[in-house]
Design a protein around this motif. Structure first.
Motif, PDB file in Angstrom:
ATOM      1  N   HIS B  23       0.908  -1.152   0.083  1.00 54.66           N
ATOM      2  CA  HIS B  23      -0.006   0.010  -0.114  1.00 54.66           C
ATOM      3  C   HIS B  23       0.789   1.423   0.024  1.00 54.66           C
ATOM      4  O   HIS B  23       0.864   2.101   0.755  1.00 54.66           O
ATOM      5  CB  HIS B  23      -0.977  -0.127   1.162  1.00 54.66           C
ATOM      6  CG  HIS B  23      -1.903  -1.187   1.046  1.00 54.66           C
ATOM      7  ND1 HIS B  23      -1.815  -2.416   1.744  1.00 54.66           N
ATOM      8  CD2 HIS B  23      -3.124  -1.379   0.362  1.00 54.66           C
ATOM      9  CE1 HIS B  23      -2.666  -3.299   1.519  1.00 54.66           C
ATOM     10  NE2 HIS B  23      -3.613  -2.664   0.743  1.00 54.66           N
ATOM     11  N   VAL B  24       1.594   1.423  -1.134  1.00 58.24           N
ATOM     12  CA  VAL B  24       2.394   2.627  -1.030  1.00 58.24           C
ATOM     13  C   VAL B  24       1.989   3.745  -1.712  1.00 58.24           C
ATOM     14  O   VAL B  24       1.029   3.449  -2.826  1.00 58.24           O
ATOM     15  CB  VAL B  24       3.814   2.038  -1.719  1.00 58.24           C
ATOM     16  CG1 VAL B  24       4.679   3.438  -2.201  1.00 58.24           C
ATOM     17  CG2 VAL B  24       4.651   1.122  -1.048  1.00 58.24           C
ATOM     18  N   ASP B  25       1.848   4.936  -1.188  1.00 60.40           N
ATOM     19  CA  ASP B  25       1.522   6.088  -1.835  1.00 60.40           C
ATOM     20  C   ASP B  25       2.951   7.035  -2.359  1.00 60.40           C
ATOM     21  O   ASP B  25       3.638   6.951  -1.425  1.00 60.40           O
ATOM     22  CB  ASP B  25       0.791   7.090  -0.996  1.00 60.40           C
ATOM     23  CG  ASP B  25      -0.703   6.051  -0.543  1.00 60.40           C
ATOM     24  OD1 ASP B  25      -1.175   5.718  -1.480  1.00 60.40           O
ATOM     25  OD2 ASP B  25      -1.098   6.175   0.555  1.00 60.40           O
ATOM     26  N   LEU B  36      13.454   9.151  -3.350  1.00 61.30           N
ATOM     27  CA  LEU B  36      12.917   7.979  -2.833  1.00 61.30           C
ATOM     28  C   LEU B  36      14.004   7.293  -2.152  1.00 61.30           C
ATOM     29  O   LEU B  36      15.031   6.846  -2.789  1.00 61.30           O
ATOM     30  CB  LEU B  36      12.307   7.104  -3.846  1.00 61.30           C
ATOM     31  CG  LEU B  36      11.757   6.026  -3.394  1.00 61.30           C
ATOM     32  CD1 LEU B  36      10.480   6.152  -2.298  1.00 61.30           C
ATOM     33  CD2 LEU B  36      11.006   4.986  -4.574  1.00 61.30           C
ATOM     34  N   LEU B  37      13.930   7.380  -0.889  1.00 60.92           N
ATOM     35  CA  LEU B  37      15.230   6.706  -0.104  1.00 60.92           C
ATOM     36  C   LEU B  37      14.762   5.229   0.738  1.00 60.92           C
ATOM     37  O   LEU B  37      13.800   5.275   0.928  1.00 60.92           O
ATOM     38  CB  LEU B  37      15.653   7.844   1.034  1.00 60.92           C
ATOM     39  CG  LEU B  37      16.722   7.597   2.077  1.00 60.92           C
ATOM     40  CD1 LEU B  37      18.041   7.866   0.975  1.00 60.92           C
ATOM     41  CD2 LEU B  37      16.861   8.536   2.871  1.00 60.92           C
ATOM     42  N   GLY B  38      15.579   4.464   0.657  1.00 57.52           N
ATOM     43  CA  GLY B  38      15.525   3.272   1.357  1.00 57.52           C
ATOM     44  C   GLY B  38      16.895   2.302   1.139  1.00 57.52           C
ATOM     45  O   GLY B  38      17.752   2.459   0.120  1.00 57.52           O
ATOM     46  N   ARG B 210      11.549  17.237  -1.797  1.00 55.93           N
ATOM     47  CA  ARG B 210      11.149  16.260  -0.783  1.00 55.93           C
ATOM     48  C   ARG B 210      11.871  15.055  -0.869  1.00 55.93           C
ATOM     49  O   ARG B 210      12.062  14.532  -1.653  1.00 55.93           O
ATOM     50  CB  ARG B 210       9.468  16.298  -1.205  1.00 55.93           C
ATOM     51  CG  ARG B 210       8.816  17.248  -0.828  1.00 55.93           C
ATOM     52  CD  ARG B 210       7.132  17.260  -1.127  1.00 55.93           C
ATOM     53  NE  ARG B 210       6.861  16.612  -2.410  1.00 55.93           N
ATOM     54  CZ  ARG B 210       5.763  15.690  -2.519  1.00 55.93           C
ATOM     55  NH1 ARG B 210       5.157  15.228  -1.719  1.00 55.93           N
ATOM     56  NH2 ARG B 210       5.508  15.197  -3.745  1.00 55.93           N
ATOM     57  N   ILE B 211      11.479  14.210   0.362  1.00 53.90           N
ATOM     58  CA  ILE B 211      11.960  12.950   0.774  1.00 53.90           C
ATOM     59  C   ILE B 211      11.201  12.153   1.209  1.00 53.90           C
ATOM     60  O   ILE B 211      10.507  12.211   1.987  1.00 53.90           O
ATOM     61  CB  ILE B 211      13.261  13.101   1.717  1.00 53.90           C
ATOM     62  CG1 ILE B 211      14.418  14.115   1.413  1.00 53.90           C
ATOM     63  CG2 ILE B 211      13.938  11.679   1.787  1.00 53.90           C
ATOM     64  CD1 ILE B 211      15.221  14.409   2.449  1.00 53.90           C
ATOM     65  N   THR B 212      10.972  10.901   0.408  1.00 54.30           N
ATOM     66  CA  THR B 212      10.011   9.931   0.671  1.00 54.30           C
ATOM     67  C   THR B 212      11.089   8.664   1.168  1.00 54.30           C
ATOM     68  O   THR B 212      11.822   8.420   0.545  1.00 54.30           O
ATOM     69  CB  THR B 212       8.881   9.427  -0.053  1.00 54.30           C
ATOM     70  OG1 THR B 212       8.200  10.572  -0.161  1.00 54.30           O
ATOM     71  CG2 THR B 212       8.221   8.119   0.247  1.00 54.30           C
ATOM     72  N   VAL B 213      10.849   8.092   2.359  1.00 54.11           N
ATOM     73  CA  VAL B 213      11.661   7.124   2.963  1.00 54.11           C
ATOM     74  C   VAL B 213      10.770   5.855   2.830  1.00 54.11           C
ATOM     75  O   VAL B 213       9.585   5.852   3.457  1.00 54.11           O
ATOM     76  CB  VAL B 213      12.024   7.341   4.297  1.00 54.11           C
ATOM     77  CG1 VAL B 213      13.069   6.115   4.666  1.00 54.11           C
ATOM     78  CG2 VAL B 213      12.835   8.517   4.298  1.00 54.11           C
ATOM     79  N   VAL B 219       5.819   2.868   2.968  1.00 50.62           N
ATOM     80  CA  VAL B 219       6.514   4.162   3.092  1.00 50.62           C
ATOM     81  C   VAL B 219       6.577   4.550   4.572  1.00 50.62           C
ATOM     82  O   VAL B 219       5.507   4.396   5.117  1.00 50.62           O
ATOM     83  CB  VAL B 219       5.474   5.095   2.335  1.00 50.62           C
ATOM     84  CG1 VAL B 219       5.798   6.585   2.629  1.00 50.62           C
ATOM     85  CG2 VAL B 219       5.712   4.965   0.757  1.00 50.62           C
ATOM     86  N   VAL B 220       7.679   5.171   4.951  1.00 54.54           N
ATOM     87  CA  VAL B 220       7.935   5.237   6.381  1.00 54.54           C
ATOM     88  C   VAL B 220       7.177   6.584   6.835  1.00 54.54           C
ATOM     89  O   VAL B 220       6.780   6.926   7.741  1.00 54.54           O
ATOM     90  CB  VAL B 220       9.249   5.137   6.814  1.00 54.54           C
ATOM     91  CG1 VAL B 220       9.372   5.320   8.441  1.00 54.54           C
ATOM     92  CG2 VAL B 220       9.587   3.692   6.558  1.00 54.54           C
ATOM     93  N   GLY B 221       7.547   7.649   5.525  1.00 52.86           N
ATOM     94  CA  GLY B 221       7.167   8.896   6.089  1.00 52.86           C
ATOM     95  C   GLY B 221       7.842   9.895   4.784  1.00 52.86           C
ATOM     96  O   GLY B 221       8.580   9.536   3.918  1.00 52.86           O
ATOM     97  N   THR B 222       7.410  11.015   4.697  1.00 51.53           N
ATOM     98  CA  THR B 222       7.956  12.095   3.647  1.00 51.53           C
ATOM     99  C   THR B 222       8.269  13.063   4.549  1.00 51.53           C
ATOM    100  O   THR B 222       7.508  13.554   5.421  1.00 51.53           O
ATOM    101  CB  THR B 222       6.833  12.436   2.756  1.00 51.53           C
ATOM    102  OG1 THR B 222       6.447  11.241   2.271  1.00 51.53           O
ATOM    103  CG2 THR B 222       7.388  13.273   1.611  1.00 51.53           C
TER     104      THR B 222
END
Lengths: 332, 510, 353
Positions: B23-25, B36-38, B210-213, B219-222
């Motif tokens: 369920h990724v947004d 997009l970090l990970g 912006r950074i989304t992790v 997704v942990v957060g933006t």
């Protein structure tokens, strides 16, 4: 990049050797025109199935599919073309049937390699075995041929010394083959289809990411290429021999692969390589006939196969096949 | 008109055994750089492959300019204005730049390819975006930084409004990274939205709007660079506090263990390793920095018996070694963590136990004469699995069933369990998660502290800087500089990696 | 177990399609297959025929399967078999005055050596020049056909009055292999050999090297194995099995070398090796199956008036279904086992890698 210049740069040695050979032939012609013309014409005839097989192989490999089933494609096509000729006496219809048989087997190879991801060498072996089995099973002794293609001399051109006898007094499938060599060369290097084909054989994933359907290209190309092997088969029964014998392809499909490798997966160079093989065969037959050499015929019979091994050993490891050849492509 | 040029809603993708995207947004505004970090395996690439049509999502939808779309393949993605620069470039090495540019969307004149037109397009786009490349150059002859420009040009030629850059900096020198960032800003000014995928925290903070992790498929957060810092991002990424620095004491170098003199390796008559001389002492780590493709692979292969050098001398423990003889090197104390673990390091269908004796299978206790000794092989496996904490269903499980990190542990366990004098570690942590990276680093430092001479080759400058005691820089097959790790700084190393000041200027113009 | 299910399914499907072809060409599949089975298993004589036909097939199947283990495709088993057969014949008729317990093994060894040497050529060509063994072994097949024809029609020709064909004289009784009841001793030898190969492949360090080279040539080099030596030795041993098969055929069944000896291009060995999933013990039932088809095919031709070449078609279909594992697994809902060994032959095509 000018492909002609590249061609010259990469093959200087071979092209110079070819030039020397041409000079030698003209020198010999000065001494004995009939024999030289006979040998040259025979070289060309011997080269036709080889170059068609090589074209079939190189279109496949340029798209990433190894085709060791060419032998089987030729054999079954030769057989069917012969049968149709016996039944109908229509040489054109017989040729078309042979070509279609080649295409069907090509499609089958594509199905095995692309959809079933069978190891391509095994897939080709399946085709060879099927062709041997089917021709053996359906072969009936005593079928009588209804004639074969006869030479058509091209007015004017046929009278040129040496070249006339070699190139302009041939039956139709030979002319067709000569045209096809240049057509494939043109398609491969100067059209979008060629660019895509080569891309699919070098780096299918990259081709996929720019929206090229790798599977479709491989199916289409291996099927089209199969037509050329089918034509080679039709050539054998309808133009060269006139009838069918079991196993009559005699390894030509495999020799064609060596021709393809020697010709660096390039249509025109492959034709040169095929002519070399054809020349070797024609020359030894002539020498035998003239009783110039006294060697048991079995050793003469080995020559094309020995030549194939020597050529492969000579160029092996130093040529560069399409990078993705033999690897099934799995979409992510 | 939607605020977002691209929006992914509730994307879920399952593979056998894992939920790669849960369920990724994710969304992207025009003219924005959204990082997009990970970690490796967090699900970034899966998400991008879904957006680019290479995978189909099990759930969720994708909207372009507010309109729901179905992307069945790259063809659809291209039509929707999405361009992607893959981590492993999707270029045909034997084609020219112009041929690569038009492949799949060829310019024609009648039935023929119009390459003249294609060259003109390369020149026009090069000028417009300041991405200089020679349209007639063969791609395989170009440095990786330039190849990357070709990839970007490909996307621009297809009029991409959304550009996905997958780990674009992994193969670049620090200066090339600067160039890339300049190019990226230029693109955003023209309204192109960029998705920047990476696991490098500093770069994210430097360039992203912006950074989304992502972590473990979710997704942990933006956040934005203003709201966070490296430590915060690392914690989001890994889910715990991470030690960013490798702990290691000072080195105590002993005698010279490995000496290489004037090593030359040629390929097709061209020297790819060109007169390399180096020494590694017991108890120290010599790091070799350099942009990928500058001869490191060939050097490593020559030093580990996988390739015959054309000239040079190889001395191990004071003895001259024969070329291309891995067995003799191994018997003289070589341990080798290969660059490509699946290609060289493991036999995937074989069991863990068999892989653990891959180099010693012929010696007692694993063999008596010609007979293998299954009991000894099994016991060895059980001991090493325990000792190196390899997660496997058992010693007889095929090594293919293990995760990447555990496969690497199998290699490390095998290589470190022999008497080792010289360790060559080539890209030892590539593609691993943070936990495994920490583990491998710790083990390498342990080896050093036990008096092993370590040669570390890595394209990750950070890894070299944190592990090595001395750093040598390789450029076009030569060692162009060598410094003490304590004195090294990133900028200088970067300049050397690009072949010095003069050369780097020339590369930008090329 | 799974591989047995896959193999049996492949055979059944091939027989079904074969039946379709028979029906299409106007023959009765039931009559044909019944006659085939009768000819293969109908009585003790039929059984002996089956075992005799199966014997060289076990050898060539083992030869191909063994080479597969090192990732090599020995399509040349046929040529190696021919040379083994004629060499054994030469020793069999040419060396006189030896007791049977020396003469017979000597001829066997000579045949094995001939096959081994011939196959080693292809191995050496691959290693030193990069010429792919698929083409070189096929070319060597044609060379072997010509060479044996020359020998049988020239220096080693049977000069007894009335003979016009290219064949060697009969071998001496001391070189013949016995048959125990319906069981040819050559068959027993082939079964023992399967055991030896099993031991060699899975219990010895040399076997470990062969399997490593077959699964991952790069890892083998990384581990310090002598890949070139392993490739040549594997080809040599593979050829040795094929040559032995030829010798057994000469000494156990035919009694001389004569034309039409085991015609075909050695494709049977390939089908058998793959049907056996390249396992030496699987080769025996697979060879028995193909041997039975060959043994029964004459009766089928005679009784049901079906050309015996149909069994070549059936063999090709077996090979297809065996290779099309992907398809069969779907049909049978079988998952591949993780990390299963793969048979990849098409790497290094034309590049010598």
């Amino acid at each position: 990049m000018n492909p002609w210049r590249t061609l010259w740069q990469n093959n200087r040695g071979k092209l110079i050797a070819a030039a020397v050979l041409v000079v030698a032939v003209f020198a010999a012609y000065a001494r004995n025109p009939q024999i030289v013309e006979a040998v040259l014409a025979s070289s060309l005839r011997q080269s036709i199935p080889l170059v068609l097989g090589a074209l079939c192989g190189l279109i496949g490999e340029r798209s990433g599919i190894i085709n060791i089933g060419i032998e089987g494609q030729m054999l079954l096509a030769a057989f069917v073309a012969f049968l149709v000729n016996v039944r109908t006496g229509n040489l054109l219809l017989a040729t078309v049937s042979g070509v279609l048989v080649g295409a069907v087997l090509g499609f089958f190879l594509a199905f095995m390699s692309v959809s079933l991801r069978i190891d391509q060498i095994i897939g080709g072996t399946v085709i060879n075995m099927l062709a041997f089995g089917l021709t053996g099973y359906f072969y009936q002794v005593g079928l009588v041929t209804k004639g074969k293609f006869t030479p058509i001399a091209i007015p004017g051109l046929a009278d040129i010394p040496v070249l006339g006898a070699m190139f302009f007094r041939n039956p139709p499938l030979t002319y067709l083959t000569l045209v096809l060599i240049f057509v494939v060369q043109f398609l491969l290097y100067y059209t979008p289809w060629g660019l895509r084909t080569r891309a699919v054989g070098e780096h299918p994933r990259a081709a996929d990411t720019v929206g090229i359907d790798v599977y479709k290209m491989r199916y289409m190309n291996v099927t089209l290429a199969g037509m050329l092997a089918g034509l080679a088969g039709a050539y054998l029964t309808l133009e060269a021999v006139g009838s069918f014998e079991r196993g009559m392809t005699n390894g030509r499909g495999f020799v064609a692969l060596a021709v393809m490798i020697f010709g660096r997966w390039n249509p025109i160079l492959s034709w040169g390589a095929a002519l070399l093989f054809g020349f070797a065969t024609a020359l030894q037959t002539q020498l035998q006939f003239m009783r110039a050499v006294r060697i048991p015929h079995q050793f003469i019979g080995m020559l094309p196969y020995l030549l194939t091994i020597i050529v492969l050993a000579g160029v092996g490891g130093r040529t560069r096949p399409p990078a993705a050849v033999g690897q099934p492509y799995v979409k992510e | 008109m939607s605020e977002f040029v691209l929006e992914a809603r509730g994307i879920t993708k399952r593979f056998p055994g894992v939920v790669a995207n849960d369920h990724v947004d994710f969304n992207l505004r025009p003219g924005e750089i959204h990082a997009l970090l990970g970690e490796n395996g967090a699900g970034k690439s899966t998400l991008m492959n879904i957006i680019y049509g290479l995978y189909q999502p099990d759930e969720g939808e994708i909207l372009i300019n507010g309109q729901p779309v179905t992307i069945r393949g790259p063809h659809d993605a291209i039509r929707q204005g999405i361009g992607m620069v893959h981590q492993h470039f999707m270029l045909i090495p034997v084609f020219t730049v112009a041929e690569n540019l038009v492949l799949g969307a060829e310019i024609t004149r009648g039935p023929m390819l119009d390459l003249e037109q294609a060259r003109a397009v390369v020149r026009r786009l090069s000028d417009e975006y300041g991405l200089h490349v020679d349209p007639d150059a063969r791609v395989e002859d170009l440095p990786v930084g330039v190849q990357q420009r070709v990839e970007i040009l490909k996307a621009l030629y297809r009029e991409a409004r959304i550009l996905i850059l997958d780990e674009p900096t992994a193969v670049l020198t620090p200066q090339e990274v600067e160039d890339l960032f300049r190019i990226m800003r230029g693109l955003t000014e023209r309204g192109v939205g960029i998705i920047f995928i990476t696991h490098k925290l500093k770069e994210v903070l430097a360039i992203a709007d912006r950074i989304t992790v992502m972590r473990r498929g979710k997704v942990v957060g933006t956040t934005t660079p203003e709201q966070t810092d490296e430590r915060g991002l690392a914690a989001m990424m890994v889910g715990r506090e991470v030690v960013l620095e490798v702990e290691k004491g000072p080195a105590h170098p002993g005698e010279v263990v490995l000496e290489v003199r004037d090593l030359v390796v040629e390929e097709h008559g061209v020297p790819v390793v060109n007169g390399v001389s180096l020494q590694v002492r017991a108890g120290e780590i010599l790091g070799i920095a350099g942009v990928q493709g500058n001869g490191q692979t060939e050097l490593a292969e020559a030093l580990t018996g996988l390739r015959r050098p054309d000239r040079g001398t190889l001395i191990l423990n004071g003895q001259e070694m024969p070329f291309e003889d891995a067995r003799i090197l191994i018997e003289n104390g070589l341990a080798h963590i290969p660059e490509d673990r699946q290609k060289h390091g493991l036999v995937m269908p074989f069991s863990v136990a068999d892989n653990l004796v891959l180099c010693t299978y012929y010696k007692p206790p694993f063999a008596k004469g010609l007979q293998r000794q299954p009991q000894a092989i099994l016991e060895n496996a059980e001991r090493l699995i325990e000792q190196f904490d390899v997660r496997t269903s058992g010693p007889l499980a095929p090594v293919a069933t293990l995760s990447g990190g555990n496969q690497q542990k199998v290699i490390v366990a095998r290589e470190f369990s022999r008497p080792v004098r010289f360790l060559l570690a080539n890209q030892p942590t590539r593609g691993l998660d943070v936990g495994s990276i920490e583990y491998i680093h710790k083990r390498i430092i342990e080896m050093r502290d036990q008096g092993v001479a370590v040669l570390l080759i890595s394209a990750e400058l950070d890894e070299i800087m944190s592990l090595a005691d001395r750093i040598a820089v390789m450029y076009e097959g030569q060692i162009v500089a060598e410094v003490d790790a304590a004195e090294a700084d990133k900028t200088t190393l970067g300049i050397w990696m690009a072949g010095g000041e003069k050369e780097s200027a020339a590369a930008t113009l090329a | 177990m799974r591989s047995v299910i896959l193999s049996v399914t492949a055979v059944v499907l091939a027989l079904l399609i074969g039946a379709g072809i028979l029906a299409l060409s106007g023959a009765s599949p039931v009559a044909a297959y019944t006659a085939l089975a009768q000819g293969a298993f109908g009585d003790a004589q039929a059984w002996q025929r089956t075992l005799e036909k199966a014997t060289p097939l076990v050898f060539s199947g083992l030869a191909v399967a063994f080479a597969f283990k090192a990732g090599l495709f020995n399509i040349g088993a046929q040529g190696q078999l021919l040379l083994g057969a004629i060499t054994a014949a030469a020793v069999g008729f040419g060396v006189e005055g030896l007791p049977a317990f020396i003469h017979a093994p000597l001829a066997l060894l000579a045949g094995a050596a001939a096959g081994a040497a011939f196959a080693a050529i292809a191995g050496a060509l691959k290693v030193y020049t990069g010429a792919h063994e698929v083409i070189t072994t096929i070319m060597l097949n044609y060379i072997a056909i010509n060479l044996t024809d020359y020998l049988a029609d020239g220096p080693w020709k049977d000069t007894s009055p009335g003979n016009i064909v290219a064949r060697t004289p009969r071998i001496l009784d001391t070189a013949m292999l016995p048959t125990w009841g319906p069981i040819p001793s050559g068959f027993v030898l082939s079964v023992l050999l399967a055991g030896v190969i099993y031991w060699l492949l899975w219990k010895t360090t040399f076997g470990f090297e062969i399997r490593t080279v077959g699964q991952n040539r790069h890892a083998a080099r990384y581990a310090g194995m002598r890949v070139a030596r392993t490739v040549i030795l594997t080809m040599l041993i593979s050829g040795l099995f094929a040559g032995l098969g030829g010798a057994v055929e000469t000494q156990g069944v035919v009694g001389r070398y004569q034309p039409g000896f085991n015609v075909g291009l050695g494709f049977e060995g390939i089908t058998i090796a793959l049907l056996a999933k390249t396992h030496p013990f699987g080769v025996i039932p697979a060879a028995l199956l193909v041997g039975a088809m060959k043994a029964g095919s004459s009766q089928m031709q005679f009784v049901a008036d079906v050309p015996k070449e149909i069994i070549d078609v059936i063999q090709a279909l077996i090979l297809f279904f065996i290779a099309a594992e992907f398809l069969l697994r779907r049909l049978l809902h079988l998952q591949p086992e993780a990390g299963e060994e793969q048979l990849v032959l098409s790497t290094g095509w034309g590049s010598g890698e």
